[in-house]
Write a protein that holds these residues in place. Structure first.
Motif, PDB file in Angstrom:
ATOM      1  N   ASP A   2      -9.051  -4.763  -2.259  1.00 44.03           N
ATOM      2  CA  ASP A   2     -10.525  -4.147  -2.928  1.00 44.03           C
ATOM      3  C   ASP A   2     -10.428  -4.398  -4.505  1.00 44.03           C
ATOM      4  OD1 ASP A   2     -11.705  -3.162  -0.751  1.00 44.03           O
ATOM      5  OD2 ASP A   2     -10.425  -1.736  -0.554  1.00 44.03           O
ATOM      6  N   PHE A  33     -15.871   1.196   4.316  1.00 39.45           N
ATOM      7  CA  PHE A  33     -15.331  -0.168   4.365  1.00 39.45           C
ATOM      8  C   PHE A  33     -16.196  -0.906   5.117  1.00 39.45           C
ATOM      9  CE2 PHE A  33     -11.550   1.894   3.387  1.00 39.45           C
ATOM     10  CZ  PHE A  33     -10.561   1.159   2.654  1.00 39.45           C
ATOM     11  N   THR A  40     -11.284   7.423   5.557  1.00 42.41           N
ATOM     12  CA  THR A  40     -11.093   6.256   4.495  1.00 42.41           C
ATOM     13  C   THR A  40     -11.899   7.082   3.217  1.00 42.41           C
ATOM     14  OG1 THR A  40     -13.463   5.337   4.904  1.00 42.41           O
ATOM     15  CG2 THR A  40     -11.332   4.493   6.243  1.00 42.41           C
ATOM     16  N   TRP A  57     -12.317  -5.545   5.995  1.00 46.70           N
ATOM     17  CA  TRP A  57     -12.192  -3.988   5.369  1.00 46.70           C
ATOM     18  C   TRP A  57     -12.270  -4.030   3.888  1.00 46.70           C
ATOM     19  CZ3 TRP A  57     -11.544   0.717   8.277  1.00 46.70           C
ATOM     20  CH2 TRP A  57     -11.921   0.583   9.710  1.00 46.70           C
ATOM     21  N   HIS A  58     -13.364  -4.446   3.551  1.00 46.82           N
ATOM     22  CA  HIS A  58     -13.444  -4.547   2.105  1.00 46.82           C
ATOM     23  C   HIS A  58     -14.281  -3.102   1.839  1.00 46.82           C
ATOM     24  CE1 HIS A  58     -14.939  -5.217  -1.979  1.00 46.82           C
ATOM     25  NE2 HIS A  58     -16.185  -5.626  -1.401  1.00 46.82           N
ATOM     26  N   ASP A 118       0.857  -1.289  -0.094  1.00 44.16           N
ATOM     27  CA  ASP A 118       0.139   0.042  -0.123  1.00 44.16           C
ATOM     28  C   ASP A 118       0.857   1.382   0.157  1.00 44.16           C
ATOM     29  OD1 ASP A 118      -2.547  -1.242  -0.074  1.00 44.16           O
ATOM     30  OD2 ASP A 118      -2.403  -1.608   2.046  1.00 44.16           O
ATOM     31  N   VAL A 144      -4.484  -3.355   1.565  1.00 46.00           N
ATOM     32  CA  VAL A 144      -5.818  -2.876   1.576  1.00 46.00           C
ATOM     33  C   VAL A 144      -6.441  -2.589   0.074  1.00 46.00           C
ATOM     34  CG1 VAL A 144      -7.417  -0.963   2.125  1.00 46.00           C
ATOM     35  CG2 VAL A 144      -5.731  -1.607   3.739  1.00 46.00           C
ATOM     36  N   ASP A 163      -2.008   5.347   3.904  1.00 43.71           N
ATOM     37  CA  ASP A 163      -1.829   4.279   3.489  1.00 43.71           C
ATOM     38  C   ASP A 163      -0.588   3.406   4.053  1.00 43.71           C
ATOM     39  OD1 ASP A 163      -4.067   4.638   1.605  1.00 43.71           O
ATOM     40  OD2 ASP A 163      -2.594   5.712   0.376  1.00 43.71           O
ATOM     41  N   SER A 217      -6.475   4.987   0.335  1.00 40.45           N
ATOM     42  CA  SER A 217      -7.488   4.225   0.896  1.00 40.45           C
ATOM     43  C   SER A 217      -7.698   4.764   2.385  1.00 40.45           C
ATOM     44  CB  SER A 217      -6.956   2.789   1.149  1.00 40.45           C
ATOM     45  OG  SER A 217      -6.922   2.138  -0.363  1.00 40.45           O
ATOM     46  N   VAL A 267      -0.745  -5.680   4.506  1.00 36.21           N
ATOM     47  CA  VAL A 267      -2.265  -5.707   4.644  1.00 36.21           C
ATOM     48  C   VAL A 267      -2.665  -5.618   3.272  1.00 36.21           C
ATOM     49  CG1 VAL A 267      -4.047  -4.057   5.748  1.00 36.21           C
ATOM     50  CG2 VAL A 267      -1.679  -4.342   6.739  1.00 36.21           C
TER      51      VAL A 267
END
Length: 299
Positions: free
Chosen positions: A99, A201, A197, A206-207, A68, A95, A270, A133, A93
Motif C-alpha cells: 500500500d 481494499f 480492514t 488487496w490494495h 506485517d 500488505v 496483521d 491493516s 504478504v
C-alpha cells in the motif's frame, strides 16, 4: 540523507541471506540511491527500543525493516513518533508495504524510501490492541496459525509454506456464529470468516486506494462448506471477491464482534494470532501514524 535502519534479525529474508550479508546489501543499496545508512540488526524483543532511539535522533531518518507482524509490533512506537518513519517490507504478504508502493527488489524498495514522501495512516484498535491493516477470525485466524506451522516445516520456501497453510485452512475451517454491531445496526451471522480492514481494499492485490479514509470495512464470508470456501479463495486470487455471492461487506467507524459461544477465540492482527474473549470493540485512530510512501504512488 542518512538513515538508521532497524532490522528484525529473525525475519525470514535476513535468515536466508545471512545477517552480515543482508546488512551489507542494505548499506550498498542506500549508497546506490544517493543516501547513506546504518543498519542495526536486533532481536524482535529489542525492536521497540532500537526504533525509539532512531526516532529520537534528529540527524537521521528512522526506518523499520520487517514483515506485517513486525510493523504491527512497533505500532505503539510509531504512534509516539510524531515524524515520518520509513518501511522496508521483508515479509511474505507485505500488505502495508504494498500500500505504500514499496514493491520489487530490496534495492527498488530502498530507492523508493530515499525518494519518498510522508503519508498519514489510520490505525485500528481492538480493546486497545493495535493493528495497521487486517484483523479477522475464522478462516483468517486459522490461516495465520497454519502459516506459522508451515514456516517451521518448510523454512526453505515461504511460497510453499504459504500454499500449504492456505490449503489446510480451506479444508479445516469451522463455521462460527458471530454477533456483529456496526454503528447502531446489529446482526447475527454464521460465518466461515469475518475480516475487519482499516479502510477499503480492492482487487486481487488487496490494495487500499486510501490509507486515511477514516472507516473500517467488515467482510463476512457466510458459512457454506468446503465448496463455498474454495470458490471464495478463487475469487480472492482472481480479484472478483467483491462480487462473490457468499461475501457481504459493510463500512463503519466503530465495530463490535461477539462470538455467540462465549469462548476465547483466535483473532489475527496483521498476521499475528492471539486468543481473546468478546466482545471485541473496534475503534479507529485517524491519521495516527506517519510513514514514508513511494513518491510515484498515490495512497
Amino acid at each position: 540523507m542518512h538513515h538508521t535502519v532497524v532490522v528484525n534479525a529473525r525475519a525470514g529474508t535476513v535468515l536466508e541471506a545471512g545477517a552480515d550479508a543482508f546488512a551489507e546489501r542494505i548499506v550498498a543499496a542506500f549508497e546506490e540511491s544517493g543516501c547513506t545508512a546504518e543498519v542495526r540488526l536486533v532481536h524482535p524483543r529489542e525492536l521497540d527500543d532500537a526504533l525509539s532511539l532512531a526516532i529520537e535522533n534528529p540527524d537521521t531518518i528512522p526506518v523499520i525493516a520487517g514483515g506485517d507482524g513486525t510493523l504491527n509490533g512497533v505500532l505503539p512506537v510509531l504512534l509516539q513518533a510524531q515524524r515520518p518513519v520509513g518501511v522496508l517490507p521483508l515479509g511474505t504478504v507485505n500488505v502495508l508495504g504494498r500500500d505504500l508502493g514499496l514493491t520489487g527488489t530490496l534495492e527498488e524498495q530502498i530507492a523508493a524510501v530515499c525518494q519518498g514522501q510522508p503519508v498519514v495512516l489510520d490505525i485500528g484498535s481492538v480493546n486497545d490492541r493495535l493493528f495497521h491493516s487486517l484483523s479477522g477470525m475464522g478462516f483468517f485466524s486459522l490461516m495465520a496459525r497454519e502459516r506459522e506451522h508451515a514456516r517451521r516445516r518448510f523454512p526453505f520456501s515461504r511460497a510453499i509454506a504459504f500454499a500449504v497453510a492456505a490449503t489446510r485452512s480451506i479444508l479445516f475451517t469451522r463455521a462460527i456464529t458471530v454477533d456483529i454491531g456496526i454503528g447502531n445496526e446489529r446482526s447475527v451471522v454464521e460465518a466461515d470468516a469475518v475480516l475487519v480492514t482499516v479502510n477499503g481494499f480492492e482487487g486481487a492485490e488487496w490494495h487500499r486506494p486510501r490509507l486515511d479514509g477514516g472507516v473500517f470495512e467488515v467482510h463476512i464470508l457466510k458459512a457454506g462448506g468446503l465448496y463455498s470456501r474454495c470458490k471464495a479463495a478463487f475469487s480472492i486470487v482472481s480479484g472478483g471477491w467483491r462480487t462473490s455471492p457468499n461475501l457481504t461487506s459493510f463500512t463503519g467507524s466503530e465495530v463490535t464482534l461477539t462470538r455467540r459461544d462465549k469462548r476465547r477465540g483466535h483473532i489475527t492482527f496483521d498476521g499475528e494470532v492471539e486468543r481473546k474473549a468478546g466482545p471485541l470493540q473496534y475503534s479507529l485512530l485517524p491519521g495516527a501514524v506517519q510513514l514514508i510512501s513511494a513518491r510515484n504512488r498515490s495512497v
